[in-house]
Design an enzyme around this catalytic site. Sequence first.
Site, PDB file in Angstrom:
ATOM      1  N   LYS A 119       0.854  -1.203   0.000  1.00  0.00           N
ATOM      2  CA  LYS A 119       0.000   0.000   0.000  1.00  0.00           C
ATOM      3  C   LYS A 119       0.882   1.242   0.000  1.00  0.00           C
ATOM      4  O   LYS A 119       1.707   1.437   0.889  1.00  0.00           O
ATOM      5  CB  LYS A 119      -0.913  -0.010   1.230  1.00  0.00           C
ATOM      6  N   ASP A 147      -2.493  10.001   4.152  1.00  0.00           N
ATOM      7  CA  ASP A 147      -3.912   9.655   4.277  1.00  0.00           C
ATOM      8  C   ASP A 147      -4.614  10.658   5.187  1.00  0.00           C
ATOM      9  O   ASP A 147      -4.562  10.557   6.406  1.00  0.00           O
ATOM     10  CB  ASP A 147      -4.047   8.227   4.832  1.00  0.00           C
ATOM     11  N   LYS A 152     -10.104  12.682   8.551  1.00  0.00           N
ATOM     12  CA  LYS A 152      -9.693  12.193   9.871  1.00  0.00           C
ATOM     13  C   LYS A 152      -9.581  13.372  10.835  1.00  0.00           C
ATOM     14  O   LYS A 152      -9.255  14.485  10.412  1.00  0.00           O
ATOM     15  CB  LYS A 152      -8.307  11.536   9.784  1.00  0.00           C
ATOM     16  N   ARG A 212      -7.765  -0.336   0.749  1.00  0.00           N
ATOM     17  CA  ARG A 212      -8.304  -1.532   0.092  1.00  0.00           C
ATOM     18  C   ARG A 212      -8.653  -1.247  -1.363  1.00  0.00           C
ATOM     19  O   ARG A 212      -8.615  -2.141  -2.198  1.00  0.00           O
ATOM     20  CB  ARG A 212      -9.510  -2.061   0.888  1.00  0.00           C
TER      21      ARG A 212
END
Length: 500
Positions: A263, A268, A275, A349
Amino acid sequence: MKVKALLGDPFALETDGLILTVYENQERWTGGLAKADRLLGGKLRDLQKWGEVRGKASEVTIVHTLGQMKPRRLVLVGVGKRDDASLESFRRAMGSVVRALNRIRARTAHWLMEATEGTDIGDLSRALTEAALLANYRYSRKTEGDTAPTLESLHLITLDRSARSAVEQGVETGTIVGEATNRTRDLVNAPPIEMTPTALAEAAVEVARLRSLDCSVYDEKWIEEMGMNALRAVSLGSAQNPRFVVLQYRGHESAPVLALVGKGITFDSGGLCLKPADSMLDMKGDMSGAAAVIGAFDAIGRLQPKANVLGVIPATENMPGGGAFKPGDILKTYLGKTVEIINTDAEGRLILADALAYAVNQGASSILDAATLTGAAMIAVGPVCTAAFSNNEDLLNEVTHIGRKMGELLWPMPLLEDYKKLIDGDFADIKNSGGRQGGAITAAWFLAHFVGKVPWVHLDIAPTFWSDREEGYLGKGATGVAVRTFVQWVLERSDKDREG
Ligand code: BES
Ligand code: MN
Ligand code: ZN
C-alpha cells in the site's frame, strides 16, 4: 556503521568495547567470560555475586579494564535464561549494546561469537548484524544539538576457524537485509511534503538502478486507460498525481512468480471523510507497505536468489480536494467488480484491489501484501504483532513461521466466510467498509475478492509500522516492518525451488 566478521583473539585487540554475553543465573563461566575474569584477577565474577551482572535480558554493564587487558572496556550483556534465549533475545541484546556504546561515544566494538547450543552460528551472526544496523539507525533533520551515533565499526569476532565462513556469510546477508530495512525506514520517516507518489516511484527506480532490476512507472493516464478506477478515484482529491509502480527481479528462467504488493498512500487525510487531527499525525507512514516492497527489492537484488519476484506498488495521496471521490460513488475496478464507496477513509483496500488484480493478471503464483490498512488491527493485536490474513493455510503457516524467525511477529486472524457478507454491496458488488465491527477482517475480505484463488497472505501492518518508543533494536519512528519477512520468504522459496 560497518559490521564485519573477524577471526582472532578478542583479548589481543584495542577496542572501545569487547562485548560478552551472559545468561541469567549462569553458573559456569567458560570461554570469553572465564578469560576476562581471569585477566581481572577473579574480580569480574564479583559483579555477578553483588547482583550487578544478572544476565537479565538486555541488561548492559560496562566494565573499564584500566590497563588490565587490551580491550578498553568489557561490555557485559544479558540474554536472559539459557532455555528461553532465542535469536530475538540476541537481537534485543545487541540493540541495548549499540545504544549503550553510542551513549559513551564509542567508535569500535567487538562482539565475541561463541557456540550457543541449538542456534546456528550463521543465523545468529545474521540476526546480530541486522539488529546492530537497525539499532544504529537514526532519522534526524535537527540543525543543532543533535548527537549522531558514533559507532563506526562492529566486529563479530570468533576464535573458531571452523565457524569463520558461517559468520562471514551471516554478516553479509545481515548487512544487506539491515541496510534494506533502513532504506525502507528512511522512505517512511521522510515528510509527506517530499515523499509524494512521484518521489515514492523515484525511490523504486533508484533501487532498480542500483541493483539492476526492471522497474516501470506508470502515470495517471495509464492508470485511467487500464481501468484502474479504484486507484484513480482515491487520487482525485489530491494535487499530486498517482503512480503505479512495477518492479521485477528475474533470477531464474522458469521459477514461479512470487508477488509482493504494498500500500502506497503517501498521505492519508481520510479524504472527504476527513480524519481528526490526532489521527492524521502518523499518516505519512501510510506508504509503509510500499516502502517495504522497495526495501525488499533492494535486498533481493543484492542477494540474487534463484527466484522470480514481481513487486507492485499503487501510489497516491488520499486528500479532500475539490475533485475528490465521495461517499455514494460507485467505481468499476480493474478486475471488473464494482465497489460502492461508504467511507473515503477506507482507501487502502481500493488501491490494493487494483494492484492485487494486476499481480494476478501478471501470473503471480503466490502473493504477499503489506498494508497499513486498519485502525481495527491496531486495536486487535497492537503494538506487538502484525495481523495476518490468508486464503491458504499452508502459505499462512509458512509466512507466520518466517516472521517469528526473523523477529517480525505476526498472528493469524480469522478470515471466516461468515464475515464476508458484511461488505456485500446494496447497489454494487461490494462496499468499501463494513463498519467498525471486525474492521480488520472485513478489510481483508475486501482484498480477498481481488486475488481469486491465488494463494495470498495479507499483512495488516498498521499495528507495527511505527514505534512510539525506543525499544529493543528499534528507535522512535518507522520500523521497516515486513522487509525481513518478504526477503526471507523469497530466499526460502528459492531454496525450495532449487531442491525441487
Ligand atoms: N491508513 C488507515 C489505517 C491506519 C490507522 C493505519 C492508524 C495506521 C494507523 C486506513 O486507510 C483507514 O483510515 N482505515 C479506516 C477504515 C474505516 C474507515 C473503515 C480505519 O481503520 O478507521
Ligand atoms: Mn484511510
Ligand atoms: Zn490509509
